[in-house]
Design a protein around this motif. Structure first.
Motif, short mmCIF file in Angstrom:
data_model
loop_
_atom_site.label_atom_id
_atom_site.label_comp_id
_atom_site.label_asym_id
_atom_site.label_seq_id
_atom_site.Cartn_x
_atom_site.Cartn_y
_atom_site.Cartn_z
N SER A 1 0.81 -1.01 0.01
CA SER A 1 -0.02 0.10 0.05
C SER A 1 0.83 1.12 -0.02
CB SER A 1 -0.81 0.00 1.23
OG SER A 1 -1.75 1.13 1.07
N LYS A 2 2.09 1.01 0.80
CA LYS A 2 2.84 2.56 0.73
C LYS A 2 3.48 2.63 -0.49
CE LYS A 2 4.95 5.80 2.94
NZ LYS A 2 4.14 6.76 3.28
N TYR A 3 3.90 1.43 -1.16
CA TYR A 3 4.49 1.40 -2.46
C TYR A 3 3.66 2.32 -3.67
CZ TYR A 3 6.88 -0.45 -6.66
OH TYR A 3 7.32 -0.64 -7.92
N LEU A 4 2.12 1.84 -3.63
CA LEU A 4 1.38 2.55 -4.45
C LEU A 4 1.11 3.89 -4.00
CD1 LEU A 4 -1.18 -0.41 -4.32
CD2 LEU A 4 0.17 0.40 -6.59
N ASP A 5 1.13 4.15 -2.77
CA ASP A 5 1.00 5.76 -2.17
C ASP A 5 2.02 6.66 -2.98
OD1 ASP A 5 -1.34 5.01 -0.78
OD2 ASP A 5 -0.26 5.20 0.92
N ILE A 6 3.23 5.83 -2.88
CA ILE A 6 4.50 6.50 -3.30
C ILE A 6 4.32 6.72 -4.86
CG2 ILE A 6 7.01 6.55 -3.74
CD1 ILE A 6 7.12 5.14 -0.79
N HIS A 7 3.99 5.92 -5.31
CA HIS A 7 3.69 5.91 -7.03
C HIS A 7 2.54 6.96 -7.43
CE1 HIS A 7 1.38 4.75 -10.53
NE2 HIS A 7 2.50 4.38 -11.14
N ASP A 8 1.60 7.27 -6.55
CA ASP A 8 0.64 7.83 -6.91
C ASP A 8 1.01 9.37 -6.57
OD1 ASP A 8 -1.22 5.93 -7.41
OD2 ASP A 8 -2.23 6.16 -5.52
N LYS A 9 2.01 9.42 -5.63
CA LYS A 9 2.50 10.98 -5.20
C LYS A 9 3.21 11.18 -6.09
CE LYS A 9 4.91 13.32 -1.67
NZ LYS A 9 5.75 13.17 -0.42
N VAL A 10 4.27 10.58 -6.84
CA VAL A 10 5.17 10.85 -7.95
C VAL A 10 4.63 11.17 -9.22
CG1 VAL A 10 7.07 10.07 -9.22
CG2 VAL A 10 7.03 9.59 -6.93
N LYS A 11 3.41 10.28 -9.53
CA LYS A 11 2.74 10.43 -10.76
C LYS A 11 1.76 11.84 -10.81
CE LYS A 11 4.67 7.05 -12.71
NZ LYS A 11 5.74 7.30 -13.59
N ASP B 1 11.35 3.19 -11.61
CA ASP B 1 10.35 2.53 -12.54
C ASP B 1 9.60 1.53 -11.68
OD1 ASP B 1 10.81 -0.25 -15.12
OD2 ASP B 1 9.19 1.17 -14.54
N PHE B 2 8.25 2.01 -11.37
CA PHE B 2 7.24 1.46 -10.56
C PHE B 2 6.80 0.15 -11.53
CE2 PHE B 2 7.43 5.78 -8.58
CZ PHE B 2 7.52 5.40 -7.27
N GLU B 3 7.05 -0.78 -10.99
CA GLU B 3 6.46 -2.09 -11.59
C GLU B 3 5.08 -2.62 -10.95
OE1 GLU B 3 9.25 -5.23 -12.45
OE2 GLU B 3 11.09 -3.91 -12.09
N LEU B 4 4.21 -1.80 -11.29
CA LEU B 4 2.68 -2.22 -10.71
C LEU B 4 2.11 -3.45 -11.26
CD1 LEU B 4 1.21 1.43 -11.16
CD2 LEU B 4 2.42 0.42 -8.71
N SER B 5 2.74 -3.87 -12.37
CA SER B 5 2.16 -5.42 -12.54
C SER B 5 2.39 -6.51 -11.83
CB SER B 5 2.81 -5.68 -14.00
OG SER B 5 4.08 -5.60 -13.88
N LEU B 6 3.38 -6.17 -10.69
CA LEU B 6 3.79 -7.28 -9.85
C LEU B 6 2.88 -7.23 -8.79
CD1 LEU B 6 7.71 -6.56 -9.18
CD2 LEU B 6 6.70 -8.35 -10.52
N ILE B 7 2.38 -6.16 -8.57
CA ILE B 7 1.23 -5.98 -7.47
C ILE B 7 -0.19 -6.75 -7.91
CG2 ILE B 7 -0.27 -4.49 -6.23
CD1 ILE B 7 2.06 -2.77 -6.16
N HIS B 8 -0.36 -6.94 -9.36
CA HIS B 8 -1.75 -7.08 -9.92
C HIS B 8 -2.06 -8.72 -9.31
CE1 HIS B 8 -5.25 -7.46 -12.27
NE2 HIS B 8 -4.74 -8.75 -12.90
N ARG B 9 -3.06 -8.88 -8.71
CA ARG B 9 -3.59 -10.42 -8.39
C ARG B 9 -4.85 -10.47 -9.31
NH1 ARG B 9 -3.48 -8.06 -3.00
NH2 ARG B 9 -5.47 -7.14 -3.35
N ILE C 1 -11.69 -3.05 3.43
CA ILE C 1 -11.04 -1.47 2.97
C ILE C 1 -9.52 -1.65 3.01
CG2 ILE C 1 -10.40 0.46 4.27
CD1 ILE C 1 -12.95 0.51 5.70
N ASP C 2 -9.00 -2.83 3.52
CA ASP C 2 -7.54 -3.15 3.15
C ASP C 2 -7.38 -3.66 1.67
OD1 ASP C 2 -6.52 -2.26 5.76
OD2 ASP C 2 -6.62 -4.54 6.60
N LEU C 3 -8.27 -4.67 1.30
CA LEU C 3 -8.27 -5.00 0.02
C LEU C 3 -8.52 -3.93 -1.13
CD1 LEU C 3 -8.54 -7.70 -1.67
CD2 LEU C 3 -11.02 -7.50 -1.60
N VAL C 4 -9.27 -2.89 -0.78
CA VAL C 4 -9.41 -1.75 -1.79
C VAL C 4 -8.11 -0.99 -2.03
CG1 VAL C 4 -10.76 0.29 -2.09
CG2 VAL C 4 -11.98 -1.80 -1.58
N ALA C 5 -7.41 -0.91 -0.73
CA ALA C 5 -6.28 -0.04 -0.38
C ALA C 5 -5.07 -0.79 -1.38
CB ALA C 5 -5.92 0.00 0.87
#
Length: 193
Positions: A31-41, A56-64, A95-99
C-alpha cells in the motif's frame, strides 16, 4: 520482494506462514509503494526534481486476481448477514483489500464512505448493490456541482461535454469549452503565451 514472492507462490509447497514478514505488514508495504507511486505521478511542479521520478514502478507485480467494484459489492452484501463484531472485522479486511488494489485506489474514499455512512443504515433485506449505485450517482452529481461552482462553469454544458467524451472518446473543441463558462473570457486569455 514482490517479484520473488510472485515466483514462490507458483510452487505447491509455498505458504505465506513460511515468510519472516507478516502478511499484514507485507500488504502495508504494498500500500505504501502504491501511495509513493501515486504521489510521484501526481507531482506537477516542474521546478522540483525528485529522484523518485527515475524509479520504474512495476505495478504489474502487484496485480492479483481482478478485484473490481462488483466484487467489493458482493463482499458488502455478505456483511449484512453477519453479526456486528464479525461484520466490523470483515469491513476492515474489505477496506484493506481496496487499498491494495491498483484499479480501486481512486475509488477508495468513496467505497469507505459508503461502508461507514450508508451500510449500517441498510436493513438486512435491502439491496446493497442498488444502494451503492444510488450513492455513487449522488456522489458524482455532488462532485460535478462542486467543480462547476469552483470553476464558474455551467453544469448542463459540462455534463454534455463529459457525456460526449464518454460516448465518442473525442476531446472537446475550444468553442465547446468556452460554452461551458459562465463568464466571457477574452480571446487573449484563451491562448497560452
Amino acid at each position: 520482494m514482490l517479484r520473488i514472492k510472485n515466483i514462490l507462490t507458483t510452487f505447491a509447497d509455498f505458504e505465506d506462514a513460511n515468510l519472516s514478514l507478516e502478511p499484514q505488514q507485507f500488504e502495508d508495504y504494498k500500500s505504501k509503494y502504491l501511495d509513493i507511486h501515486d504521489k510521484v505521478k501526481k507531482q506537477t511542479d516542474p521546478e522540483k526534481v525528485s529522484i523518485l521520478e527515475d524509479v520504474d514502478f512495476e505495478l504489474s507485480l502487484i496485480h492479483r486476481d481482478e478485484i473490481n467494484v462488483a466484487y467489493i459489492l458482493n463482499l458488502l452484501v455478505s456483511l449484512n448477514k453477519l453479526n456486528p463484531e464479525e461484520a466490523k472485522k470483515r469491513q476492515k479486511e474489505i477496506i484493506d483489500l481496496v487499498a491494495g488494489e491498483v484499479q480501486l485506489r481512486s475509488k477508495r474514499a468513496l467505497i469507505e464512505a459508503f461502508i461507514e455512512e450508508n451500510l449500517p443504515k441498510l436493513k438486512s433485506n435491502e439491496n446493497v448493490i442498488q444502494a451503492f449505485e444510488k450513492y455513487w450517482t449522488a456522489s458524482k452529481k455532488d462532485a460535478l456541482m462542486k467543480l462547476c461552482a469552483e470553476e464558474n462553469l455551467s453544469p448542463q454544458e459540462l455534463e454534455k461535454i463529459l457525456n460526449h467524451y464518454t460516448f465518442a472518446n473525442r476531446l472537446p473543441r475550444d468553442d465547446e469549452i468556452v460554452d461551458t463558462l459562465n463568464f466571457k473570457s477574452k480571446i487573449l486569455d484563451r491562448k497560452p503565451c
